[in-house]
Motif scaffolding. Structure first.
Motif, short mmCIF file in Angstrom:
data_model
loop_
_atom_site.label_atom_id
_atom_site.label_comp_id
_atom_site.label_asym_id
_atom_site.label_seq_id
_atom_site.Cartn_x
_atom_site.Cartn_y
_atom_site.Cartn_z
N GLU A 25 -22.73 -78.02 68.08
CA GLU A 25 -22.79 -79.45 67.80
C GLU A 25 -24.19 -79.97 68.09
O GLU A 25 -24.79 -79.65 69.11
CB GLU A 25 -21.78 -80.19 68.68
CG GLU A 25 -21.76 -81.69 68.46
CD GLU A 25 -20.90 -82.41 69.48
OE1 GLU A 25 -20.89 -83.63 69.47
OE2 GLU A 25 -20.24 -81.71 70.28
N ARG A 80 -19.87 -74.08 59.28
CA ARG A 80 -19.90 -74.99 58.13
C ARG A 80 -20.34 -76.39 58.57
O ARG A 80 -21.14 -77.04 57.89
CB ARG A 80 -18.52 -75.05 57.47
CG ARG A 80 -18.52 -75.81 56.15
CD ARG A 80 -17.09 -76.09 55.70
NE ARG A 80 -16.40 -74.89 55.33
CZ ARG A 80 -16.40 -74.39 54.09
NH1 ARG A 80 -17.06 -74.99 53.13
NH2 ARG A 80 -15.71 -73.30 53.81
N ARG A 81 -19.86 -76.85 59.71
CA ARG A 81 -20.26 -78.18 60.19
C ARG A 81 -21.76 -78.22 60.49
O ARG A 81 -22.43 -79.22 60.23
CB ARG A 81 -19.47 -78.56 61.45
CG ARG A 81 -18.02 -78.95 61.18
CD ARG A 81 -17.45 -79.76 62.34
NE ARG A 81 -17.55 -79.07 63.61
CZ ARG A 81 -16.61 -78.30 64.14
NH1 ARG A 81 -15.47 -78.11 63.47
NH2 ARG A 81 -16.77 -77.71 65.31
N GLU A 119 -15.65 -72.69 60.71
CA GLU A 119 -15.63 -74.15 60.71
C GLU A 119 -16.82 -74.71 61.49
O GLU A 119 -17.46 -75.68 61.06
CB GLU A 119 -14.32 -74.65 61.33
CG GLU A 119 -14.17 -76.17 61.32
CD GLU A 119 -14.27 -76.77 59.94
OE1 GLU A 119 -14.72 -77.94 59.82
OE2 GLU A 119 -13.92 -76.09 58.95
N ARG A 120 -17.16 -74.09 62.62
CA ARG A 120 -18.32 -74.52 63.40
C ARG A 120 -19.61 -74.30 62.60
O ARG A 120 -20.50 -75.16 62.59
CB ARG A 120 -18.35 -73.74 64.71
CG ARG A 120 -19.33 -74.26 65.72
CD ARG A 120 -18.99 -73.83 67.14
NE ARG A 120 -18.81 -72.40 67.27
CZ ARG A 120 -17.67 -71.80 67.61
NH1 ARG A 120 -16.58 -72.52 67.85
NH2 ARG A 120 -17.58 -70.49 67.72
N TYR A 123 -24.84 -72.22 65.77
CA TYR A 123 -23.99 -73.19 65.09
C TYR A 123 -23.24 -74.03 66.12
O TYR A 123 -22.04 -73.88 66.33
CB TYR A 123 -23.03 -72.48 64.16
CG TYR A 123 -23.71 -71.45 63.28
CD1 TYR A 123 -24.78 -71.82 62.46
CD2 TYR A 123 -23.32 -70.11 63.29
CE1 TYR A 123 -25.42 -70.89 61.68
CE2 TYR A 123 -23.97 -69.18 62.49
CZ TYR A 123 -25.02 -69.57 61.69
OH TYR A 123 -25.66 -68.64 60.91
N GLU A 173 -23.54 -78.42 57.17
CA GLU A 173 -23.37 -79.73 56.53
C GLU A 173 -24.19 -80.81 57.22
O GLU A 173 -24.69 -81.74 56.57
CB GLU A 173 -21.89 -80.12 56.52
CG GLU A 173 -21.05 -79.28 55.56
CD GLU A 173 -19.57 -79.59 55.66
OE1 GLU A 173 -19.17 -80.31 56.61
OE2 GLU A 173 -18.81 -79.12 54.79
N SER A 174 -24.34 -80.73 58.55
CA SER A 174 -25.03 -81.78 59.29
C SER A 174 -26.54 -81.56 59.37
O SER A 174 -27.27 -82.44 59.83
CB SER A 174 -24.47 -81.88 60.71
OG SER A 174 -24.73 -80.69 61.45
#
Length: 382
Positions: free
Chosen positions: A110, A147-148, A144-145, A108, A151-152
């Motif tokens: 970026e 979930r991002r 949060e990481r 997870y 989502e992406s």
């Protein structure tokens, strides 16, 4: 052949990023990627692993994998973040130069895929952290990481229908964005001499086998309580805990509190071949976990002809099917009853062994790779 035909026949180029292989020397996540990576060329996919400065033993030791190194035996103290950052930067440059069709993110992290207009996939293994963590601050940051990343992603792979349902129920993820790709067993053929690898020979007495880490939701304590309160089980079986760390002082104190003979509790470790030998010689494999995103050890036990007693929770019924004796993992008495029903009923034992062999055949890395490749193709057809 026309140019269009050549393009159609060309394999899909899929890049796997650095994250899991820099984080883990060993571990289920990195091993999963190496397993599907080995099978993907057989279904029309060209995988390449971009993990410069990684420390992962699976990626290093699998010669068929196309990987970008170098491998390091470990990171010096307090330098892991530096090496992770360097690997991330270099891998992005190399991935972009290779020009893949799809990016499959290994954790997870970026993703540069959106910036590159590149389809990206992320695999979600479970929601254990969100359900069981004792550290709220860790949950907040890692969730949060995660979930991002979800989502992406252009598409999400879930390793079980249970994990898929968790994503839908907990984070309201659209089910059309999720594909379930079941895992498969890891353990190889049995070792000819397990004692050479594990440092301890397989017990001569009948034994119950437990595999993996033992704390928290893994619920090893419930197995101990089940055996402790049942005289017949206590006198008949040794308990072998395979893997994890050596028994801690608090565990040894618990053995004493429960009245268990420490000489009848063994902790051993070893290779896949050694583990396979323990599966093949165990009387019963017992898995009292409160929650699993998938649950590979019961599947491995079944593939090696070991009858399985397993929790009736989370993804485990999905994996074990009708081939296991189920129990409520919160009730030691129910665990003891399930073990008794298999241990002292030869007809039931043989029936479970036969069902287990058939159930395990449904889970292969080739099938996982086929399902994964179908997701890649669907993204390129959009």
């Amino acid at each position: 052949m026309s140019d269009a035909g050549s393009r159609t026949a060309a394999p899909i180029k899929v890049a796997f990023d650095h994250a899991a292989f820099c984080m883990q020397k060993y571990g289920g996540v990195s091993r999963y990627f190496c397993s599907i990576g080995s099978a993907l060329p057989g279904v029309g996919v060209q995988p390449r692993f971009f993990a410069p400065f990684h420390r992962n033993e699976y990626l290093r030791s699998e010669p068929v994998l196309d990987s970008v190194g170098p491998w390091l035996p470990g990171y010096p103290p307090r330098t892991a973040r530096v090496f992770m950052a360097a690997s991330k930067h270099v891998s992005r440059l190399l991935i972009r130069r290779w020009r893949p069709d799809v990016l499959h993110r290994t954790y997870y992290d970026e993703s540069p895929a959106t910036r590159w207009r590149l389809p990206n996939v992320v695999t979600v293994y479970d929601m254990i952290l969100e359900r069981f963590s004792e550290s709220p601050s860790r949950v907040s940051a890692e969730t949060e990481r995660k979930r991002r990343a979800v989502e992406s992603a252009d598409h999400i792979l879930a390793i079980s229908h249970h994990t898929s349902r968790d994503l839908q129920e907990m984070w309201q993820v659209d089910p059309s964005r999720i594909t379930v790709t079941h895992l498969a067993p890891y353990s190889a053929a049995s070792s000819s001499d397990p004692s050479q690898d594990s440092g301890r020979s397989i017990p001569a007495q009948p034994f119950l086998l437990y595999v993996g880490r033992r704390g928290g939701y893994k619920n090893f304590e419930a197995l101990l309580k089940a055996v402790a309160q049942n005289e017949r089980l206590r006198k008949t079986f040794v308990i072998v805990a395979f893997g994890g760390s050596p028994f801690s002082q608090s565990e040894k104190a618990m053995f004493q509190t429960l009245g268990l003979d420490p000489d009848r509790l063994l902790q051993v470790s070893g290779s896949d071949g050694t583990l396979a030998a323990f599966y093949e010689r165990a009387s019963i494999f017992v898995y009292p976990s409160l929650y699993e995103g998938f649950g590979i050890p019961p599947l491995e036990a079944m593939s090696h002809g070991c009858p399985v007693c397993v929790s009736n929770t989370s993804s485990l019924p999905e994996v074990v099917g009708e081939a296991g004796q189920y129990f409520d993992p919160s009730e030691p008495g129910d665990i003891a009853m399930a073990i008794e029903q298999v241990a002292f009923d030869s007809a039931k034992r043989e029936r479970l062994i036969g069902l287990g062999h058939e159930q395990a055949k449904a889970f292969t890395w080739a099938r996982c790779a086929e399902q994964t490749a179908a997701v890649y193709r669907s993204l390129l057809q959009r």
